[in-house]
Each structure stands twice: as structure tokens, then as C-alpha cells.
Design a protein around this motif. Structure first.
Motif, short mmCIF file in Angstrom:
data_model
loop_
_atom_site.label_atom_id
_atom_site.label_comp_id
_atom_site.label_asym_id
_atom_site.label_seq_id
_atom_site.Cartn_x
_atom_site.Cartn_y
_atom_site.Cartn_z
N GLY A 57 5.63 3.91 3.77
CA GLY A 57 4.65 3.78 4.82
C GLY A 57 5.32 3.81 6.19
N HIS A 58 4.54 3.57 7.20
CA HIS A 58 5.05 3.67 8.56
C HIS A 58 4.87 2.34 9.28
CE1 HIS A 58 6.58 5.74 11.97
NE2 HIS A 58 5.46 5.71 12.67
N GLY A 59 5.66 2.13 10.33
CA GLY A 59 5.56 0.91 11.13
C GLY A 59 5.68 1.22 12.61
N TRP A 60 4.95 0.47 13.41
CA TRP A 60 5.02 0.63 14.87
C TRP A 60 4.71 -0.72 15.50
CZ3 TRP A 60 1.45 2.76 11.64
CH2 TRP A 60 0.09 2.47 11.83
N ALA A 61 4.56 -0.76 16.80
CA ALA A 61 4.34 -2.02 17.50
C ALA A 61 3.10 -1.91 18.39
CB ALA A 61 5.55 -2.39 18.36
N THR A 101 -3.09 8.01 -1.20
CA THR A 101 -2.72 7.57 -2.54
C THR A 101 -1.36 6.92 -2.44
OG1 THR A 101 -3.95 9.37 -3.60
CG2 THR A 101 -2.31 8.23 -4.93
N HIS A 102 -1.29 5.65 -2.81
CA HIS A 102 -0.07 4.87 -2.62
C HIS A 102 0.25 4.16 -3.93
CE1 HIS A 102 2.17 1.51 -0.17
NE2 HIS A 102 2.97 2.21 -0.95
N THR A 103 1.37 4.54 -4.56
CA THR A 103 1.78 3.93 -5.81
C THR A 103 3.11 3.21 -5.63
OG1 THR A 103 0.66 5.62 -7.14
CG2 THR A 103 2.36 4.32 -8.24
N THR A 104 3.13 1.93 -6.00
CA THR A 104 4.34 1.12 -5.95
C THR A 104 4.70 0.70 -7.38
OG1 THR A 104 3.71 0.26 -3.77
CG2 THR A 104 5.43 -0.91 -4.96
N ARG A 105 5.92 1.03 -7.81
CA ARG A 105 6.33 0.74 -9.17
C ARG A 105 7.59 -0.14 -9.15
NH1 ARG A 105 5.38 3.60 -13.87
NH2 ARG A 105 4.46 5.27 -12.57
N TYR A 106 7.49 -1.30 -9.78
CA TYR A 106 8.63 -2.19 -9.96
C TYR A 106 9.05 -2.14 -11.42
CZ TYR A 106 8.03 -4.36 -5.36
OH TYR A 106 7.95 -4.59 -4.01
N SER A 107 10.29 -1.75 -11.68
CA SER A 107 10.83 -1.71 -13.04
C SER A 107 11.87 -2.81 -13.20
CB SER A 107 11.46 -0.34 -13.32
OG SER A 107 10.52 0.71 -13.15
N PHE A 108 11.82 -3.52 -14.34
CA PHE A 108 12.69 -4.67 -14.57
C PHE A 108 13.66 -4.39 -15.72
CE2 PHE A 108 8.35 -6.32 -13.50
CZ PHE A 108 8.60 -6.58 -12.16
N ARG A 115 14.10 -2.39 -9.90
CA ARG A 115 14.11 -1.09 -9.24
C ARG A 115 12.74 -0.83 -8.64
NH1 ARG A 115 15.15 4.90 -12.03
NH2 ARG A 115 14.55 6.13 -10.19
N LEU A 116 12.73 -0.38 -7.40
CA LEU A 116 11.48 -0.08 -6.69
C LEU A 116 11.36 1.41 -6.46
CD1 LEU A 116 8.95 -0.79 -4.98
CD2 LEU A 116 10.51 -1.12 -3.03
N ASP A 117 10.21 1.97 -6.85
CA ASP A 117 9.90 3.37 -6.58
C ASP A 117 8.55 3.44 -5.89
OD1 ASP A 117 12.13 4.86 -7.89
OD2 ASP A 117 11.36 3.84 -9.68
N VAL A 118 8.47 4.19 -4.81
CA VAL A 118 7.24 4.32 -4.05
C VAL A 118 6.83 5.78 -3.97
CG1 VAL A 118 6.12 3.97 -1.81
CG2 VAL A 118 7.73 2.26 -2.68
N HIS A 119 5.58 6.04 -4.24
CA HIS A 119 5.02 7.39 -4.05
C HIS A 119 3.82 7.26 -3.13
CE1 HIS A 119 2.24 10.74 -4.91
NE2 HIS A 119 3.35 11.45 -4.94
N LEU A 120 3.85 8.01 -2.04
CA LEU A 120 2.78 7.92 -1.04
C LEU A 120 2.37 9.33 -0.60
CD1 LEU A 120 1.04 6.39 1.07
CD2 LEU A 120 3.05 6.40 2.57
N SER A 121 1.08 9.57 -0.55
CA SER A 121 0.57 10.81 0.02
C SER A 121 -0.55 10.46 1.00
CB SER A 121 0.05 11.75 -1.07
OG SER A 121 -1.08 11.21 -1.73
N VAL A 122 -0.48 11.08 2.17
CA VAL A 122 -1.50 10.89 3.21
C VAL A 122 -1.90 12.28 3.69
CG1 VAL A 122 -2.10 9.82 5.40
CG2 VAL A 122 -0.38 8.76 3.93
#
Length: 288
Positions: A203-207, A6-13, A257-264
Motif C-alpha cells: 500500500g501507500h503512505g503519505w501525510a 484487491t488486497h491479499t495479505t498472507r502470513y505463513s508459519f 513469512r509475509l506475502d502481499v498482493h495488491l491491485s488498484v
């Protein structure tokens, strides 16, 4: 392994938006050892305009921001089945030729610091896989994982010089160093199920490096392993900018403003719960 996301991205202006467009790369790739069983995206304050697969075979959606809205909320929910291939995702496919992954980008261009790093690795360069493991270890030793010390515009050189950063910086340094030796390298953005931690801040990042005879092989420098079944690949690119989950513009928005909520988490089916209780997994501590 069945993983739920579950991935929620919220942009507030702070001001009323007159016009805005966002590019979303949020849906996992249905290839390379993973199967997308369910995936839904909900939009609030925006509407879909187009969708396509880009040059890296990333599923991409363009959405427009509704004029005057105070915020935009993008919520994704899904279930992905993954398997452990010891980090190997297979031979190269897609629209981009391998030589494209040898070119330097603004975020991965090597300078003196990266060149010194490569020169310091004592492993045999003729053994590509062994050299890359040694390179990954060296980066982890020299660049401490410290959240909040860098941002998406930080280059590999800057992070290496500072001696601290996050998963994006580890991956960019690894990519920069590998390309100096003519090894095709790419950035991977996705999700990681961390042991004992469902809720995450990013989230995560790798190569991934292209190794003759094996194809693309993943390296998570931050966690000192090759990705296993706890990883979900979402987007790939020559660097983070081509795999970023959300990019775009908002005209007249004022401060954003950016707020991120992520559950894995793992979806437990039947007797799998008992099997999990009887066996442990390697601890994963660093997710962004």
C-alpha cells in the motif's frame, strides 16, 4: 473516479500456531471526498472476533488465528468512488483533539537532522501552505526513494540521516518537521492507483497537515504532489504504527513469512474509456 481494489495479505508459519490475534485496518474511510460502494473481506485460517472504530475513526477488526493452521490469508475486495479536492480533506472531525497531532512519537521525534532540515527551509513560515510545499520538496531532494532500505521501525531521524527510504519515511520526516513548528500532522495509510501499473507490492503512505482556513491537507512527498482522485484513504494516525493495515501476535508460530498482493485499478464505465484515451494523467511511480 471509481477505483477497484484487491488486497491479499498472507502470513505463513513455520510452526503450528497455538494462539494468535490480529488487528486489521483495511476498510477505507467513507468520508472526506470518497465513498465506499462495495467492500468485502474473506478470511482463511482465522475468524472474526470484534469490530469497532478506533480513536482515529479507523474501522478496525479483530480476528483470532485458528490453532494449528499453517497460514492466515486475508483478502479484501472493493470499489471506492473518489474525487479530486486538491489534497484538501476538510476541517477536523473525530474523537482526537488537534493538539494530539502535535505530540512527538517514537517514529517521528525530531533530532538534530530534522531540526537542521527545518532551519534550512527558506520559505516564509507565516505562509503555512507555502512552507509545507517547500518542506515537501526539500525532503524529496534529500531522501532518495529506495525500496528495501528501511522497515516499519525506522524513525524519521534515521531515514533522514541515511538519505534514503520509502513513502513511510518521507511521511514521518514531513510530520516530524511540521510538528516542530506547532503544525498538527498525521500519517495516512491507503492505496494509490499508479499510472501504467495495476499490480503493486504494498500500500501507500503519505501525510496530512492542518492548515488554518483549509483544514487537513495531504502531501505525498514521494510523488511530489497533493493527493488527488487516484488516492484512497484507509487509516490515519499520529504515525504509521497507528495506521498500519495489519498488526498482531502469533504464539508458537516460529518463523513468519509475509506475502502481499495488491491491485488498484480504475473501473471504466461507459464512454469513460474513450475519455481516458484522449487525456493523460501525471505519472505516479512510487507506491510504498
Amino acid at each position: 473516479m471509481l477505483l477497484t481494489v484487491t488486497h491479499t495479505t498472507r502470513y505463513s508459519f513455520s510452526e503450528k500456531v497455538s494462539h494468535g490475534l490480529q488487528r486489521l485496518r483495511l476498510k477505507p474511510k467513507p468520508t472526506h471526498g470518497q465513498e465506499v460502494l462495495e467492500w468485502d473481506m474473506d478470511l482463511a485460517g482465522a475468524k472474526p472476533e470484534a469490530e469497532y472504530d478506533d480513536q482515529h475513526h479507523n474501522h478496525t477488526e479483530l480476528v483470532s488465528i485458528e490453532p494449528g493452521v499453517p497460514e492466515v490469508v486475508v483478502t479484501c475486495r472493493g470499489i471506492v468512488r473518489t474525487i479530486d479536492n486538491n489534497g484538501v480533506t476538510g476541517m477536523h472531525t473525530g474523537h482526537m483533539p488537534l493538539w494530539c497531532f502535535l505530540r512527538a512519537t517514537p517514529l517521528t521525534r525530531a533530532g538534530n537532522r530534522v531540526r537542521q532540515l527545518v532551519a534550512s527551509i527558506e520559505a516564509d513560515r507565516g505562509d503555512t501552505l507555502n512552507f509545507l510545499h517547500a518542506l515537501s520538496r526539500s525532503i524529496g531532494e534529500q531522501v532518495e526513494y529506495v525500496p528495501g532500505t528501511t522497515d516499519p521501525s525506522t524513525t524519521a531521524e534515521q531515514a533522514l540521516a541515511a538519505g534514503k527510504g520509502v513513502c513511510q519515511d518521507h511521511a514521518h520526516i514531513f510530520i516530524s518537521a511540521g510538528r516542530l513548528l506547532d503544525i498538527p500532522m498525521r500519517y495516512v495509510g491507503g492505496y494509490l492507483r499508479m499510472d501504467g501499473k495495476v499490480e503493486q507490492e504494498a500500500g501507500h503512505g503519505w501525510a496530512e497537515a492542518y492548515v488554518p482556513g483549509l483544514g487537513w491537507v495531504g502531501f505525498d512527498v514521494s510523488n511530489e504532489i497533493c493527493p488527488d482522485e487516484r488516492y484512497i484513504r484507509v487509516a490515519t494516525g499520529c504515525d504509521y504504527s497507528e495506521a498500519a493495515p495489519v498488526t498482531g501476535i502469533a504464539m508458537g508460530a516460529g518463523e513468519t513469512r509475509l506475502d502481499v498482493h495488491l491491485s488498484v485499478d480504475e473501473k471504466v464505465v461507459g464512454t469513460q474509456q474513450q475519455q481516458m484515451s484522449a487525456s493523460g494523467g501525471q505519472q505516479q511511480n512510487q507506491g510504498g
